[in-house]
Motif scaffolding. Sequence first.
Motif, mmCIF file in Angstrom:
data_model
loop_
_atom_site.group_PDB
_atom_site.id
_atom_site.type_symbol
_atom_site.label_atom_id
_atom_site.label_comp_id
_atom_site.label_asym_id
_atom_site.label_seq_id
_atom_site.Cartn_x
_atom_site.Cartn_y
_atom_site.Cartn_z
ATOM 1 N N VAL A 162 41.182 32.569 45.223
ATOM 2 C CA VAL A 162 41.313 33.971 44.851
ATOM 3 C C VAL A 162 40.100 34.341 44.000
ATOM 4 O O VAL A 162 39.823 33.665 43.003
ATOM 5 C CB VAL A 162 42.616 34.213 44.054
ATOM 6 C CG1 VAL A 162 42.710 35.673 43.632
ATOM 7 C CG2 VAL A 162 43.829 33.808 44.882
ATOM 8 N N TRP A 163 39.385 35.350 44.402
ATOM 9 C CA TRP A 163 38.219 35.780 43.624
ATOM 10 C C TRP A 163 38.714 36.540 42.389
ATOM 11 O O TRP A 163 39.019 37.725 42.439
ATOM 12 C CB TRP A 163 37.318 36.675 44.471
ATOM 13 C CG TRP A 163 36.457 35.933 45.447
ATOM 14 C CD1 TRP A 163 36.738 34.772 46.078
ATOM 15 C CD2 TRP A 163 35.167 36.341 45.902
ATOM 16 N NE1 TRP A 163 35.712 34.415 46.909
ATOM 17 C CE2 TRP A 163 34.735 35.362 46.816
ATOM 18 C CE3 TRP A 163 34.347 37.428 45.646
ATOM 19 C CZ2 TRP A 163 33.505 35.442 47.482
ATOM 20 C CZ3 TRP A 163 33.126 37.516 46.300
ATOM 21 C CH2 TRP A 163 32.706 36.523 47.192
ATOM 22 N N LEU A 164 38.811 35.844 41.288
ATOM 23 C CA LEU A 164 39.286 36.447 40.048
ATOM 24 C C LEU A 164 38.189 37.296 39.415
ATOM 25 O O LEU A 164 37.009 36.988 39.543
ATOM 26 C CB LEU A 164 39.717 35.348 39.070
ATOM 27 C CG LEU A 164 40.849 34.433 39.548
ATOM 28 C CD1 LEU A 164 41.072 33.316 38.540
ATOM 29 C CD2 LEU A 164 42.129 35.227 39.776
ATOM 30 N N LEU A 216 44.248 41.748 47.296
ATOM 31 C CA LEU A 216 45.677 41.506 47.132
ATOM 32 C C LEU A 216 46.423 42.643 46.451
ATOM 33 O O LEU A 216 47.655 42.671 46.452
ATOM 34 C CB LEU A 216 45.911 40.213 46.337
ATOM 35 C CG LEU A 216 45.371 38.929 46.976
ATOM 36 C CD1 LEU A 216 45.547 37.751 46.023
ATOM 37 C CD2 LEU A 216 46.071 38.651 48.298
ATOM 38 N N GLY A 217 45.719 43.569 45.804
ATOM 39 C CA GLY A 217 46.373 44.681 45.151
ATOM 40 C C GLY A 217 46.702 44.402 43.699
ATOM 41 O O GLY A 217 46.003 43.652 43.015
ATOM 42 N N GLY A 257 50.001 44.881 47.181
ATOM 43 C CA GLY A 257 49.372 44.300 48.364
ATOM 44 C C GLY A 257 48.018 44.901 48.602
ATOM 45 O O GLY A 257 47.612 45.860 47.945
ATOM 46 N N ALA A 258 47.284 44.325 49.542
ATOM 47 C CA ALA A 258 45.947 44.816 49.849
ATOM 48 C C ALA A 258 46.030 46.205 50.452
ATOM 49 O O ALA A 258 47.043 46.618 51.005
ATOM 50 C CB ALA A 258 45.264 43.861 50.826
ATOM 51 N N ALA A 294 37.686 38.184 49.547
ATOM 52 C CA ALA A 294 37.671 38.787 48.215
ATOM 53 C C ALA A 294 37.895 40.286 48.267
ATOM 54 O O ALA A 294 38.606 40.849 47.441
ATOM 55 C CB ALA A 294 36.355 38.487 47.510
ATOM 56 N N LEU A 295 37.263 40.951 49.238
ATOM 57 C CA LEU A 295 37.282 42.414 49.274
ATOM 58 C C LEU A 295 38.387 42.989 50.138
ATOM 59 O O LEU A 295 38.671 44.189 50.059
ATOM 60 C CB LEU A 295 35.930 42.928 49.768
ATOM 61 C CG LEU A 295 34.720 42.602 48.898
ATOM 62 C CD1 LEU A 295 33.477 43.281 49.459
ATOM 63 C CD2 LEU A 295 34.949 43.024 47.459
#
Length: 410
Positions: free
Chosen positions: A272-274, A288-289, A310-311, A389-390
Amino acid sequence: MPTPAPAPERAQSALPLGTDPREHARRLQRTRLAVLGGAGPRAGQPVRTVIGASWRRSRGSGLDPAGAGEVPALGDAALAEHRRASGLEPLMPLLRSRLLPAAEAAGQIVVVADAGGRVLWREGGAAVRRRADALGFVEGSAWDERAVGTNAIGTSIVTGEAVHVFAAEHYAEAHTAWTCAAAPLHDPVTREAIGVVDLSGPAQTVHQSTVALVDAVARLVELELRAEVEQRLAALREVADPVLRALDGPAAVVTPDGATAAAREVEVPRRVWLPTGLRPGPLWLPSLGAWTAEALPGGWLLRPAGPAAGAGTTATGVVLDLSARPAVLRVASGEGAWEHPLTPRHADLLTTLARHPEGLSAAQLAAAVLGDADRTVTVRAELSRVRRALGPLLAHRPYRLAVPCAVVTG
């Protein structure tokens, strides 16, 4: 009989087998002067694909081949912070043991840079270090392509592969008396570049096997990193297991750098791109929202903020800041903001897409960024990582940014 396909340029020596280094350096210099002067190479003076593409990128960055980069070297405090943040310091004993004896025997130096091309360590004999000083090739210096043009460190960052650059293959005139071979170090989970290892020295120290040696050592280091990651994930899973069993609803547990250790009732990527500077509390991720983050020993517990999380949340602003080192992507929405540093290659890909809002195919991106339209597999793999990520902000068929992106260059 069909003509054999050319050998892949990964770990390919810049010095053809059986070639006299001095004569080859002279031919390269004639080619360099012709190509960078605008005349193009004459018959019998080809430019390797990886070098020609890098020269075009360097010229497109506005660099003057007659001059060198003017990016100031980091001071002692900033250098120490970059070393700490890179996570590469624990790898130095292994790199020294495998490369320093060969470097000293060949009259070269071992250089380790971060993923942005900043030189973090430089070790070797005093004489060659003094010669490197004269080039500004010192600890804390910027050695990415945007700073100094074609060189093994910067070019390997862009290509994601081991690169050998010899003599006049360098873009900057001041560097044409040098030879260097570098290979990127990759994160074992995401395959993103986390640094570069390099052997460099005066041009007369060139050897065909140098780039293969550097590449082999880089792969050995990556195996060590993978073993360490598996140990960290195993330890975090022991912490996460009772926590997840006590919860109702979806949740995920990730390491501080976002590697997924465990998840329940929700599908999350391997990493997960934090956002930069994550703190406990509300968290918005483009892919992911809206979520919440809670600190755990050795990682983070992530939970969706609600049933609608969610995304797909619409971004209200996207900024690609190329003035930062490394480049930073900032995304804002009505539910929060997200900021993350980018590798040079991801920055180049997103910059190209930002400047072509109509979208580009993988072949067009490969030609624009890598200088080779046939390298679509590489482009698709990199954009797949970015898309994790996006999320919906990066569309495909053709590849394009779903919202306008402002590019800041200074």
